[in-house]
Design a protein around this motif. Structure first.
Motif, PDB file in Angstrom:
ATOM      1  N   PRO A  76       2.967  86.353  46.736  1.00 46.33           N
ATOM      2  CA  PRO A  76       2.196  85.547  47.688  1.00 46.33           C
ATOM      3  C   PRO A  76       3.144  84.702  48.540  1.00 46.33           C
ATOM      4  N   GLY A  77       3.053  84.819  49.862  1.00 46.49           N
ATOM      5  CA  GLY A  77       3.943  84.113  50.782  1.00 46.49           C
ATOM      6  C   GLY A  77       3.905  82.611  50.610  1.00 46.49           C
ATOM      7  N   PHE A  78       4.914  81.954  51.158  1.00 47.29           N
ATOM      8  CA  PHE A  78       5.083  80.519  51.006  1.00 47.29           C
ATOM      9  C   PHE A  78       3.805  79.770  51.360  1.00 47.29           C
ATOM     10  N   ALA A  79       3.353  78.905  50.462  1.00 51.81           N
ATOM     11  CA  ALA A  79       2.180  78.047  50.614  1.00 51.81           C
ATOM     12  C   ALA A  79       0.890  78.837  50.774  1.00 51.81           C
ATOM     13  N   ASP A  80       0.891  80.115  50.380  1.00 56.34           N
ATOM     14  CA  ASP A  80      -0.314  80.935  50.443  1.00 56.34           C
ATOM     15  C   ASP A  80      -1.423  80.282  49.628  1.00 56.34           C
ATOM     16  N   GLY A  81      -2.589  80.119  50.217  1.00 52.68           N
ATOM     17  CA  GLY A  81      -3.718  79.515  49.519  1.00 52.68           C
ATOM     18  C   GLY A  81      -3.819  78.016  49.656  1.00 52.68           C
ATOM     19  N   LEU A  82      -2.838  77.393  50.305  1.00 57.18           N
ATOM     20  CA  LEU A  82      -2.886  75.945  50.495  1.00 57.18           C
ATOM     21  C   LEU A  82      -3.459  75.644  51.877  1.00 57.18           C
ATOM     22  N   SER A  83      -4.148  74.519  51.974  1.00 58.88           N
ATOM     23  CA  SER A  83      -4.593  74.061  53.285  1.00 58.88           C
ATOM     24  C   SER A  83      -3.721  72.882  53.665  1.00 58.88           C
ATOM     25  N   GLY A  84      -3.234  72.862  54.896  1.00 59.45           N
ATOM     26  CA  GLY A  84      -2.277  71.851  55.306  1.00 59.45           C
ATOM     27  C   GLY A  84      -2.903  70.479  55.408  1.00 59.45           C
ATOM     28  N   PRO A  85      -2.166  69.442  55.558  1.00 64.39           N
ATOM     29  CA  PRO A  85      -0.711  69.420  55.393  1.00 64.39           C
ATOM     30  C   PRO A  85      -0.326  69.473  53.916  1.00 64.39           C
ATOM     31  N   TYR A  86       0.903  69.853  53.634  1.00 66.33           N
ATOM     32  CA  TYR A  86       1.371  69.910  52.254  1.00 66.33           C
ATOM     33  C   TYR A  86       2.796  69.395  52.172  1.00 66.33           C
ATOM     34  N   SER A  87       3.170  68.968  50.980  1.00 70.77           N
ATOM     35  CA  SER A  87       4.532  68.491  50.748  1.00 70.77           C
ATOM     36  C   SER A  87       5.331  69.616  50.112  1.00 70.77           C
ATOM     37  N   ILE A  88       6.637  69.618  50.398  1.00 72.97           N
ATOM     38  CA  ILE A  88       7.553  70.634  49.859  1.00 72.97           C
ATOM     39  C   ILE A  88       8.605  69.911  49.029  1.00 72.97           C
ATOM     40  N   SER A  89       8.867  70.420  47.828  1.00 70.06           N
ATOM     41  CA  SER A  89       9.926  69.827  47.015  1.00 70.06           C
ATOM     42  C   SER A  89      10.762  70.923  46.364  1.00 70.06           C
ATOM     43  N   TYR A  90      12.019  70.589  46.118  1.00 68.71           N
ATOM     44  CA  TYR A  90      12.944  71.456  45.391  1.00 68.71           C
ATOM     45  C   TYR A  90      13.174  70.754  44.059  1.00 68.71           C
ATOM     46  N   GLU A  91      12.779  71.402  42.964  1.00 67.22           N
ATOM     47  CA  GLU A  91      12.901  70.786  41.648  1.00 67.22           C
ATOM     48  C   GLU A  91      14.047  71.422  40.874  1.00 67.22           C
ATOM     49  N   ASN A  92      14.764  70.601  40.121  1.00 70.00           N
ATOM     50  CA  ASN A  92      15.918  71.045  39.325  1.00 70.00           C
ATOM     51  C   ASN A  92      16.939  71.771  40.199  1.00 70.00           C
ATOM     52  N   GLY A  93      17.270  71.164  41.330  1.00 67.43           N
ATOM     53  CA  GLY A  93      18.197  71.767  42.291  1.00 67.43           C
ATOM     54  C   GLY A  93      19.565  72.082  41.712  1.00 67.43           C
ATOM     55  N   SER A  94      19.990  71.357  40.684  1.00 65.41           N
ATOM     56  CA  SER A  94      21.299  71.640  40.083  1.00 65.41           C
ATOM     57  C   SER A  94      21.282  72.930  39.267  1.00 65.41           C
ATOM     58  N   LEU A  95      20.082  73.484  39.026  1.00 65.02           N
ATOM     59  CA  LEU A  95      19.965  74.733  38.266  1.00 65.02           C
ATOM     60  C   LEU A  95      19.796  75.945  39.181  1.00 65.02           C
ATOM     61  N   GLY A  96      20.150  75.781  40.427  1.00 72.04           N
ATOM     62  CA  GLY A  96      20.085  76.875  41.385  1.00 72.04           C
ATOM     63  C   GLY A  96      21.135  76.675  42.450  1.00 72.04           C
ATOM     64  N   GLU A  97      21.784  77.762  42.861  1.00 68.96           N
ATOM     65  CA  GLU A  97      22.812  77.669  43.878  1.00 68.96           C
ATOM     66  C   GLU A  97      22.599  78.775  44.886  1.00 68.96           C
ATOM     67  N   GLY A  98      22.822  78.464  46.129  1.00 73.30           N
ATOM     68  CA  GLY A  98      22.655  79.436  47.203  1.00 73.30           C
ATOM     69  C   GLY A  98      22.528  78.701  48.517  1.00 73.30           C
ATOM     70  N   THR A  99      21.922  79.336  49.488  1.00 75.90           N
ATOM     71  CA  THR A  99      21.732  78.723  50.793  1.00 75.90           C
ATOM     72  C   THR A  99      20.277  78.857  51.207  1.00 75.90           C
ATOM     73  N   TYR A 100      19.813  77.909  52.008  1.00 72.96           N
ATOM     74  CA  TYR A 100      18.459  77.996  52.533  1.00 72.96           C
ATOM     75  C   TYR A 100      18.395  77.321  53.892  1.00 72.96           C
ATOM     76  N   GLU A 101      17.355  77.670  54.627  1.00 73.43           N
ATOM     77  CA  GLU A 101      17.089  77.081  55.922  1.00 73.43           C
ATOM     78  C   GLU A 101      15.595  76.830  56.008  1.00 73.43           C
ATOM     79  N   GLN A 102      15.208  75.719  56.608  1.00 79.07           N
ATOM     80  CA  GLN A 102      13.794  75.363  56.669  1.00 79.07           C
ATOM     81  C   GLN A 102      13.483  74.804  58.050  1.00 79.07           C
ATOM     82  N   GLU A 103      12.384  75.236  58.658  1.00 78.02           N
ATOM     83  CA  GLU A 103      11.932  74.725  59.953  1.00 78.02           C
ATOM     84  C   GLU A 103      10.623  73.979  59.751  1.00 78.02           C
ATOM     85  N   VAL A 104      10.505  72.814  60.362  1.00 79.23           N
ATOM     86  CA  VAL A 104       9.254  72.053  60.304  1.00 79.23           C
ATOM     87  C   VAL A 104       8.877  71.605  61.701  1.00 79.23           C
ATOM     88  N   ASP A 105       7.592  71.516  61.967  1.00 78.37           N
ATOM     89  CA  ASP A 105       7.086  71.088  63.267  1.00 78.37           C
ATOM     90  C   ASP A 105       6.718  69.617  63.200  1.00 78.37           C
TER      91      ASP A 105
END
Length: 155
Positions: A76-105
């Motif tokens: 299910p795609g990002f935030a599928d089933g949610l009605s906006g607005p919604y908050s986004i959080s990254y939990e336990n970030g030290s247990l994951g490594e990589g790169t990401y990019e995020q766009e917000v309006d």
């Protein structure tokens, strides 16, 4: 988003890297773990639960399209089933490594909670109309990269 297997925990019982979107009544959650040879991502959304596995050292995850490893697995795609607005959080970030990019309006500022090299903010045009007119039988057109949001492919 590109996720590295070697930085992930083996299960979520003591915590794992997660991306969470919450609209106040429903939650969309992606959890990332590894089992020694595979990256496993489990998405729990209001529409259901799906698990993707990729046997690799790293994997590209397209959250907006709901695919992992160039479409080899879907969820299910990002935030599928949610009605906006919604908050986004990254939990336990030290247990994951990589790169990401995020766009917000919306308007955002650089967050001072992070050390050097942490998340940064850069402006972008969220939408625009472009028209081109020419009056010759030949046209030479040069451009730099043009991004289109929302609904653009992250491929």
């Amino acid at each position: 988003m590109n996720v590295s297997r070697t930085s992930l925990s083996s299960d979520c019982s003591s915590g794992c890297f997660e991306i969470v979107a919450d609209d106040g009544s429903d939650t969309w959650r992606a959890s990332f773990t590894e089992d020694g040879s595979e990256i496993e991502m489990t998405v729990v959304a209001p529409s259901g639960t799906d698990t993707c596995r990729v046997a690799a050292d790293s994997a590209v995850v397209n959250l907006s399209a709901g695919t992992m490893d160039d479409g080899a697995c879907s969820f299910p795609g990002f935030a599928d089933g949610l009605s906006g607005p919604y908050s986004i959080s990254y939990e336990n970030g030290s247990l994951g490594e990589g790169t990401y990019e995020q766009e917000v309006d919306t308007s955002v500022t650089n967050d001072t909670r992070y050390a050097a090299g942490g998340p940064t903010v850069s402006p972008s045009i969220y939408s625009t109309n472009v028209s081109v007119t020419y009056e010759t039988p030949q046209l030479m057109y040069n451009t730099t990269a043009l991004r289109v949001v929302p609904g653009e492919s992250d491929d």
